[in-house]
Write a protein that holds these residues in place. Structure first.
Motif, PDB file in Angstrom:
ATOM      1  N   THR A 153       0.824  -1.208   0.000  1.00 44.80           N
ATOM      2  CA  THR A 153       0.000   0.000   0.000  1.00 44.80           C
ATOM      3  C   THR A 153       0.860   1.260   0.000  1.00 44.80           C
ATOM      4  N   THR A 154       1.915   1.259   0.817  1.00 50.80           N
ATOM      5  CA  THR A 154       2.796   2.422   0.867  1.00 50.80           C
ATOM      6  C   THR A 154       3.447   2.678  -0.484  1.00 50.80           C
ATOM      7  N   THR A 155       3.791   1.600  -1.186  1.00 49.09           N
ATOM      8  CA  THR A 155       4.483   1.727  -2.467  1.00 49.09           C
ATOM      9  C   THR A 155       3.541   2.085  -3.608  1.00 49.09           C
ATOM     10  N   THR A 156       2.344   1.510  -3.618  1.00 48.96           N
ATOM     11  CA  THR A 156       1.448   1.670  -4.764  1.00 48.96           C
ATOM     12  C   THR A 156       0.351   2.714  -4.551  1.00 48.96           C
ATOM     13  N   GLU A 157      -0.035   2.967  -3.311  1.00 46.29           N
ATOM     14  CA  GLU A 157      -1.156   3.865  -3.037  1.00 46.29           C
ATOM     15  C   GLU A 157      -0.717   5.263  -2.599  1.00 46.29           C
ATOM     16  N   VAL A 158       0.336   5.314  -1.782  1.00 50.12           N
ATOM     17  CA  VAL A 158       0.731   6.582  -1.171  1.00 50.12           C
ATOM     18  C   VAL A 158       1.739   7.300  -2.078  1.00 50.12           C
ATOM     19  N   PRO A 159       1.432   8.510  -2.534  1.00 46.22           N
ATOM     20  CA  PRO A 159       2.403   9.245  -3.371  1.00 46.22           C
ATOM     21  C   PRO A 159       3.626   9.647  -2.568  1.00 46.22           C
ATOM     22  N   GLN A 160       4.741   9.726  -3.253  1.00 48.53           N
ATOM     23  CA  GLN A 160       5.985  10.029  -2.564  1.00 48.53           C
ATOM     24  C   GLN A 160       5.957  11.400  -1.916  1.00 48.53           C
ATOM     25  N   TRP A 161       5.249  12.356  -2.524  1.00 47.19           N
ATOM     26  CA  TRP A 161       5.192  13.692  -1.919  1.00 47.19           C
ATOM     27  C   TRP A 161       4.532  13.640  -0.537  1.00 47.19           C
ATOM     28  N   GLY A 197       8.742  33.123  -6.843  1.00 49.05           N
ATOM     29  CA  GLY A 197       7.414  33.717  -6.737  1.00 49.05           C
ATOM     30  C   GLY A 197       6.345  32.932  -7.463  1.00 49.05           C
ATOM     31  N   ALA A 198       6.436  31.590  -7.390  1.00 49.05           N
ATOM     32  CA  ALA A 198       5.452  30.682  -8.009  1.00 49.05           C
ATOM     33  C   ALA A 198       5.494  30.706  -9.531  1.00 49.05           C
ATOM     34  N   GLN A 199       6.646  31.059 -10.099  1.00 51.50           N
ATOM     35  CA  GLN A 199       6.790  31.095 -11.552  1.00 51.50           C
ATOM     36  C   GLN A 199       7.270  29.761 -12.119  1.00 51.50           C
ATOM     37  N   GLU A 200       8.071  29.032 -11.334  1.00 50.94           N
ATOM     38  CA  GLU A 200       8.634  27.762 -11.795  1.00 50.94           C
ATOM     39  C   GLU A 200       8.435  26.727 -10.698  1.00 50.94           C
ATOM     40  N   PHE A 201       7.326  26.028 -10.742  1.00 46.53           N
ATOM     41  CA  PHE A 201       7.029  25.097  -9.666  1.00 46.53           C
ATOM     42  C   PHE A 201       6.745  23.692 -10.205  1.00 46.53           C
ATOM     43  N   LEU A 202       6.748  22.734  -9.296  1.00 46.68           N
ATOM     44  CA  LEU A 202       6.458  21.340  -9.613  1.00 46.68           C
ATOM     45  C   LEU A 202       5.015  21.023  -9.243  1.00 46.68           C
ATOM     46  N   GLU A 203       4.310  20.348 -10.133  1.00 48.97           N
ATOM     47  CA  GLU A 203       2.994  19.835  -9.800  1.00 48.97           C
ATOM     48  C   GLU A 203       3.154  18.592  -8.925  1.00 48.97           C
ATOM     49  N   LEU A 204       2.159  18.319  -8.112  1.00 50.43           N
ATOM     50  CA  LEU A 204       2.238  17.160  -7.226  1.00 50.43           C
ATOM     51  C   LEU A 204       2.387  15.858  -8.015  1.00 50.43           C
ATOM     52  N   GLU A 205       1.742  15.791  -9.169  1.00 48.11           N
ATOM     53  CA  GLU A 205       1.839  14.574  -9.983  1.00 48.11           C
ATOM     54  C   GLU A 205       3.273  14.293 -10.423  1.00 48.11           C
ATOM     55  N   GLU A 206       4.065  15.345 -10.556  1.00 49.92           N
ATOM     56  CA  GLU A 206       5.448  15.178 -11.006  1.00 49.92           C
ATOM     57  C   GLU A 206       6.327  14.541  -9.936  1.00 49.92           C
ATOM     58  N   ILE A 207       5.926  14.635  -8.677  1.00 47.77           N
ATOM     59  CA  ILE A 207       6.750  14.103  -7.587  1.00 47.77           C
ATOM     60  C   ILE A 207       5.978  13.047  -6.804  1.00 47.77           C
ATOM     61  N   SER A 208       5.091  12.351  -7.494  1.00 43.86           N
ATOM     62  CA  SER A 208       4.296  11.321  -6.819  1.00 43.86           C
ATOM     63  C   SER A 208       5.028   9.993  -6.719  1.00 43.86           C
ATOM     64  N   MET A 210       8.929   7.809  -6.510  1.00 47.69           N
ATOM     65  CA  MET A 210      10.288   7.957  -5.998  1.00 47.69           C
ATOM     66  C   MET A 210      11.205   8.529  -7.069  1.00 47.69           C
ATOM     67  N   ARG A 211      11.051   8.046  -8.272  1.00 48.27           N
ATOM     68  CA  ARG A 211      11.888   8.522  -9.371  1.00 48.27           C
ATOM     69  C   ARG A 211      11.633   9.998  -9.647  1.00 48.27           C
ATOM     70  N   GLY A 212      10.368  10.391  -9.720  1.00 48.40           N
ATOM     71  CA  GLY A 212      10.044  11.776  -9.983  1.00 48.40           C
ATOM     72  C   GLY A 212      10.493  12.717  -8.883  1.00 48.40           C
ATOM     73  N   HIS A 220      16.088  20.605  -7.863  1.00 48.05           N
ATOM     74  CA  HIS A 220      14.856  19.843  -8.079  1.00 48.05           C
ATOM     75  C   HIS A 220      14.448  19.098  -6.807  1.00 48.05           C
ATOM     76  N   VAL A 221      15.405  18.428  -6.189  1.00 45.88           N
ATOM     77  CA  VAL A 221      15.099  17.650  -4.987  1.00 45.88           C
ATOM     78  C   VAL A 221      14.658  18.572  -3.852  1.00 45.88           C
ATOM     79  N   MET A 222      15.357  19.700  -3.691  1.00 49.01           N
ATOM     80  CA  MET A 222      14.972  20.629  -2.628  1.00 49.01           C
ATOM     81  C   MET A 222      13.580  21.208  -2.888  1.00 49.01           C
ATOM     82  N   LEU A 223      13.289  21.529  -4.141  1.00 53.29           N
ATOM     83  CA  LEU A 223      11.959  22.035  -4.476  1.00 53.29           C
ATOM     84  C   LEU A 223      10.902  20.962  -4.240  1.00 53.29           C
TER      85      LEU A 223
END
Length: 284
Positions: A153-161, A197-208, A210-212, A220-223
């Motif tokens: 469940t943690t691997t398949t259901e819970v997003p990494q973010w 100022g919110a000009q260059e941000f990551l969507e949650l789907e992009e970091i859902s 481990m790879r993303g 990227h990682v800090m953001l």
């Protein structure tokens, strides 16, 4: 009853094939997951066994050990306060050098990491360099989520973010406020700075995944971390301190993580008297 030579020969061949197959599986497992293999066999290494859940490098001095043990205990108290009770039973492996840490963690970065396996074993590997209560609390929070929901469940259901953002709620290296609303505002400040100022941000789907989340440069990682921290701190400010327990219980019972997360958020927004500042991740 007599056994024919053919039967003996057949059983011998089958036994040999099974043995070769098992050996191939073990070799392949070691090649693909050497760090997990080393964690599982740490009790047969030169690491000293303090108890069934704690193994220490022989190169760590007694003063260092006392300091590390005290840090782990303080982190355990912080985790129990956040979750209501500490249920995680990870095996701690305390390393004394970057080489040892990389062997068990499969990475030479950071002062701590956590690993979980499909069969339920979990490990927290710590490096004395840079180790503190925040690092241990962060890794123990990962283990708490893994313990409650299980590997699948943690691997398949819970997003990494969410996994990383939740761990940041106990990790005060970036934002040290313990007030839920102020913590959200502080994470938003960090996020606004990193995104110009919110000009260059990551969507949650992009970091859902481990790879993303972790693939990319340091910025990227800090953001990704600040995005996760801002999102989860916002959710926690809305649903309250009991939110994480309610979410994990429902997901453990079979409900979809995404559905429960959104339902709890929407219900909390309807009854809340506090209007939190919005971001592009949550537009008006």
């Amino acid at each position: 009853m007599k056994t024919s030579p053919f039967s003996k020969s057949w059983f011998t061949r089958v036994g040999r094939l099974i043995g070769i197959g098992l050996l191939a599986v073990l070799v392949g497992y070691y090649i693909i997951y050497p760090h997990v293999f080393h964690c599982q066999t740490v009790r047969y290494s030169d690491f000293e066994k303090v108890n069934d859940k704690l193994f220490v490098s022989p190169d760590i001095t007694q003063p260092q050990r006392r300091q590390m043990f005290q840090t782990i205990q303080r982190a355990r108290t912080r985790v129990a306060r956040f979750w209501g009770a500490a249920r995680g039973e990870a095996t701690f492996i305390l390393c004394s050098s970057p080489a040892q840490y990389e062997k068990y963690c499969h990475s030479n970065e950071g002062a701590g990491c956590s690993l979980g396996t499909p069969w339920g074993d979990s490990y927290i590997i710590l490096n004395p360099f840079g180790l503190n209560e925040d690092v241990v609390s962060h890794e123990m929070c990962h283990d708490e989520l893994f313990t409650r929901l299980g590997w699948w469940t943690t691997t398949t259901e819970v997003p990494q973010w969410f996994n990383e953002g939740l761990a940041l709620m106990l990790d005060r290296r970036f934002v040290n406020s313990t007030d839920s609303i102020q913590r959200y505002l502080d994470y938003m400040d960090e996020w606004l700075y990193l995104t110009n100022g919110a000009q260059e941000f990551l969507e949650l789907e992009e970091i859902s995944t481990m790879r993303g989340f972790f693939s990319g440069n340091q910025r990227h990682v800090m953001l990704a971390y600040m995005t996760a921290g801002m999102e989860v701190s916002r959710w926690m400010a809305l649903v309250g301190s009991s939110g994480i327990k309610n979410l994990t219980v429902r997901v453990e019972d079979g409900d979809s993580f995404e559905d429960v997360y959104k339902q709890m958020e929407e219900a909390a927004e309807l009854r809340s008297q506090i209007k939190l500042p919005e971001t592009p991740l949550h537009p008006q």
